[in-house]
Design a protein around this motif. Sequence first.
Motif, PDB file in Angstrom:
ATOM      1  N   ARG B  56     -18.294   0.431  -0.229  1.00 30.91           N
ATOM      2  CA  ARG B  56     -18.170   1.169  -1.223  1.00 30.91           C
ATOM      3  C   ARG B  56     -16.820   0.720  -2.151  1.00 30.91           C
ATOM      4  O   ARG B  56     -16.846   0.784  -3.419  1.00 30.91           O
ATOM      5  N   GLU B  62     -23.026   2.894  -3.322  1.00 31.51           N
ATOM      6  CA  GLU B  62     -22.626   4.151  -3.777  1.00 31.51           C
ATOM      7  C   GLU B  62     -23.189   5.319  -3.136  1.00 31.51           C
ATOM      8  O   GLU B  62     -24.132   5.075  -2.383  1.00 31.51           O
ATOM      9  N   ARG B  63     -22.450   6.503  -3.220  1.00 33.11           N
ATOM     10  CA  ARG B  63     -23.039   7.622  -2.441  1.00 33.11           C
ATOM     11  C   ARG B  63     -23.004   8.874  -3.098  1.00 33.11           C
ATOM     12  O   ARG B  63     -22.938   9.115  -4.438  1.00 33.11           O
ATOM     13  N   GLU B  64     -24.004   9.758  -2.758  1.00 27.42           N
ATOM     14  CA  GLU B  64     -24.563  10.804  -3.447  1.00 27.42           C
ATOM     15  C   GLU B  64     -24.799  11.849  -2.334  1.00 27.42           C
ATOM     16  O   GLU B  64     -25.603  11.711  -1.398  1.00 27.42           O
ATOM     17  N   ARG B  65     -24.404  13.068  -2.636  1.00 29.86           N
ATOM     18  CA  ARG B  65     -24.625  14.260  -1.873  1.00 29.86           C
ATOM     19  C   ARG B  65     -26.063  14.537  -1.966  1.00 29.86           C
ATOM     20  O   ARG B  65     -26.859  14.883  -3.142  1.00 29.86           O
ATOM     21  N   HIS B  66     -26.843  15.107  -0.851  1.00 27.96           N
ATOM     22  CA  HIS B  66     -28.152  15.754  -0.705  1.00 27.96           C
ATOM     23  C   HIS B  66     -27.971  16.748   0.242  1.00 27.96           C
ATOM     24  O   HIS B  66     -28.118  16.580   1.454  1.00 27.96           O
ATOM     25  N   LEU B  70     -24.687  12.900   3.042  1.00 23.70           N
ATOM     26  CA  LEU B  70     -24.359  11.933   1.988  1.00 23.70           C
ATOM     27  C   LEU B  70     -25.264  10.525   2.199  1.00 23.70           C
ATOM     28  O   LEU B  70     -25.093   9.910   3.151  1.00 23.70           O
ATOM     29  N   TYR B  72     -26.330   6.918   1.070  1.00 21.45           N
ATOM     30  CA  TYR B  72     -25.826   5.789   0.411  1.00 21.45           C
ATOM     31  C   TYR B  72     -26.853   4.830  -0.311  1.00 21.45           C
ATOM     32  O   TYR B  72     -27.891   4.676   0.346  1.00 21.45           O
TER      33      TYR B  72
END
Lengths: 114, 114
Positions: B56, B62-66, B70, B72
């Motif tokens: 990163r 990139e990372r994204e909350r779900h 997290l 990636y």
Amino acid sequence: MNGPDRTVVEICSALGDDTRWAILRRLEAGAASASALAEGLPVTRQAISRHLEILRGAGLVERERHGRELRYRAVGTRLGAAANQLGLMAAAWDRRLELLRERATSGTEPGQPG
Amino acid sequence: MNGPDRTVVEICSALGDDTRWAILRRLEAGAASASALAEGLPVTRQAISRHLEILRGAGLVERERHGRELRYRAVGTRLGAAANQLGLMAAAWDRRLELLRERATSGTEPGQPG
DNA sequence: ATTTAGTGCAATCATCCTGTTGCACTTCAC
DNA sequence: GTGAAGTGCAACAGGATGATTGCACTAAAT
């Protein structure tokens, strides 16, 4: 885009060091021996010699005898191939992301396979 | 071809590790969390998490909350730019070598400046 | 033959990196 | 609230890495 060539990992590893970049920058201005390089860098001749071996192992540098000295020069062939491979990979990643966005727009959730 | 961007060195350094390549290969098949990645790799979740932070930091991921996880995903933008830069550099090295050969054929010895 | 420049090899040291374990914190499900 | 899943942080061990010093060897110059 199956897996990364062993060569690519090796090249990346070789290019992941600041001193080696400094060496390559010097070589861009012309071939030079380890001793000559040592006079312009804050490390000893032996350290530079070791770095040159690593660069040579990755195919980024070749050497050639000139009397009693070994002159090293930067060679772009391997690096060019690696750059190409990385470029393709990057394009594939971006393409994947685009596909996801398209499907998201059409309402289909693209869950994880596996 | 002045000097290498700091980013390029960081990217190369990030790509100089086998485990990180394994992670990226997984991410090519779809976004995943650190825990999910850990189930398919011979290292712990914490180790993978650290690798993901490095990737990163290099802008490769990139990372994204779900919910509570997290996810990636691999992003090609930075890698594409780096690949392009490396490609130009490689071309310059090869061009330099060609020039030397031309001069050698015309009889002029291209000694070291300095 | 002696000197000098360039190189190679080995041992050593400090540091960084990778991976581990252990524990605390958040968040979803019941 | 309780339990489980997912994450983060910290301390630690082992191995790789970068750099050093010291010595021996080769080749050109005197």
